[in-house]
Design an enzyme around this catalytic site. Sequence first.
Site, PDB file in Angstrom:
ATOM      1  N   SER A   1       0.847  -1.189   0.000  1.00  0.00           N
ATOM      2  CA  SER A   1       0.000   0.000   0.000  1.00  0.00           C
ATOM      3  C   SER A   1       0.891   1.252   0.000  1.00  0.00           C
ATOM      4  O   SER A   1       1.745   1.384  -0.870  1.00  0.00           O
ATOM      5  CB  SER A   1      -0.959  -0.051   1.196  1.00  0.00           C
TER       6      SER A   1
ATOM      7  N   GLU B   1      -8.825  -4.937  -5.037  1.00  0.00           N
ATOM      8  CA  GLU B   1      -8.163  -3.940  -4.187  1.00  0.00           C
ATOM      9  C   GLU B   1      -9.157  -3.009  -3.472  1.00  0.00           C
ATOM     10  O   GLU B   1      -8.867  -2.470  -2.412  1.00  0.00           O
ATOM     11  CB  GLU B   1      -7.189  -3.082  -5.020  1.00  0.00           C
TER      12      GLU B   1
ATOM     13  N   HIS C   1      -7.473  -5.680  -0.597  1.00  0.00           N
ATOM     14  CA  HIS C   1      -6.275  -4.922  -0.270  1.00  0.00           C
ATOM     15  C   HIS C   1      -5.680  -5.485   1.035  1.00  0.00           C
ATOM     16  O   HIS C   1      -6.363  -5.567   2.045  1.00  0.00           O
ATOM     17  CB  HIS C   1      -6.674  -3.454  -0.085  1.00  0.00           C
TER      18      HIS C   1
END
Length: 565
Positions: free
Chosen positions: A221, A353, A466
């Site tokens: 991330s 995601e 994610h």
Amino acid sequence: MRLYPLVWLFLAACTAWGYPSSPPVVNTVKGKVLGKYVNLEGFAQPVAVFLGIPFAKPPLGSLRFAPPQPAEPWNFVKNTTSYPPMCSQDAVGGQVLSELFTNRKENIPLQFSEDCLYLNVYTPADLTKNSRLPVMVWIHGGGLVVGGASTYDGQVLSAHENVVVVTIQYRLGIWGFFSTGDEHSQGNWGHLDQVAALHWVQDNIANFGGNPGSVTIFGESAGGFSVSALVLSPLAKNLFHRAISESGVVLTSALITTDSKPIANLIATLSGCKTTTSAVMVHCLRQKTEDELLETSLKLNLFKLDLLGNPKESYPFLPTVIDGVVLPKTPEEILAEKSFNTVPYIVGINKQEFGWIIPTLMGYPLSEGKLDQKTAKSLLWKSYPTLKISEKMIPVVAEKYFGGTDDPAKRKDLFQDLVADVMFGVPSVMVSRSHRDAGAPTFMYEFEYRPSFVSAMRPKTVIGDHGDELFSVFGSPFLKDGASEEETNLSKMVMKYWANFARNGNPNGGGLPHWPEYDQKEGYLKIGASTQAAQRLKDKEVAFWSELRAKEAAEEPSHWKHVEL
């Protein structure tokens, strides 16, 4: 008295099993540090763990909004056996992220402080010998506003793959990224901290059994974004030799800006500081206590979708800035000029995601499981600070993604695909292509698996959200209960790929499905319950967005081209 022989037997067994009788002490350039040994089931050799080693001076007082300075030396044995405080941040957000992403069985009590420039080291090396093991330096995620190193326990990766794992911290939020866009507060303090930590690794890691000539930086991330920024930064040249970006690259436009002035003014105003000049703002903000800055931080509503205000005046992120130092030019220019650190690079994304965790944290109203066309378009416009889709282009984008359906449930899924493509998919492919075209070995993956450890609140249909790969990368099945054999094997495989890459710049090795290099054929690896090679990840989406952005730029010349740096 009969106990004595048993005690001796026990001690002899400990030593025979590689469990040294005294805790590890290592010399660093600044002084000695004391760690502790942890034993992982199934491994004779324990991992030596050092928690909270300082790599810079506490960034307090006049060092707030300033580059990190070398740590002061000490002349005693520093106890580094307890977790350092995480950098100042919203405690609730920090706690939530840590609990969602940790690979530990038990949650660690979190503390927060502006004095946070510490790192953790996990080494499987026999410290009495001169080992030179590959080093893997982890940069945590959290949107550059939350997160910490200690959420991620490096012992499993370290023991299973015989690598030294270092997890680092860096200033976040206002403390890490406040920028007036001039010499008074250049910004990117968090990235300068990351560079300082890499210098510490170069100077010290050999004494922990690591090879300073074989350093892999990896992150997820905002950590993947940071890795990608360091790949482009002249400041990080020769400080690392390979890189892995998981779900985040420097072309993720939400996290980068050429004009930090508006948000600097907003921060000053919310803090009750005058905005007459940069010097006045910086001086005033340096006088604020940590708690006062935290209060300002909470008022900024970082990482939240603003459903009410003008999207053009909403700032959900405190971004990295093109400062002429960490980033000499825009990422697009640096990539086009091929003037970056052309190290072997793994770039990857997850299948969904924008599946659950990000929309939930940002406050997207998607819980009903459906979206009508009007709401979908409105949400796209409200997402302008994150997606940067102009009002004029929204109908084109809506037609492309939702044009083929009248089903509100399907439209919601497609909306989530769209956001995932803009934030992660398309930027990741574009960075990979640029890296490949500069002649550097490049590998791409797409991860699709639902870990058993995820929140029960998450819909069952979200597979490859994610952060899902983190449980495999850090060996959660070996620390937490309840993993299936399939999940355990997946984690073994992912750790093996990552560590092979750290060892020699290529993830492939015996017994693993072949991972093709990302060349003109654009082969990549689909990682999941069944892992296999595929081709041309997101190529249609990249073509659509590239064309759209080119059209946008032609019709409305981007203001950044005229910004004086």
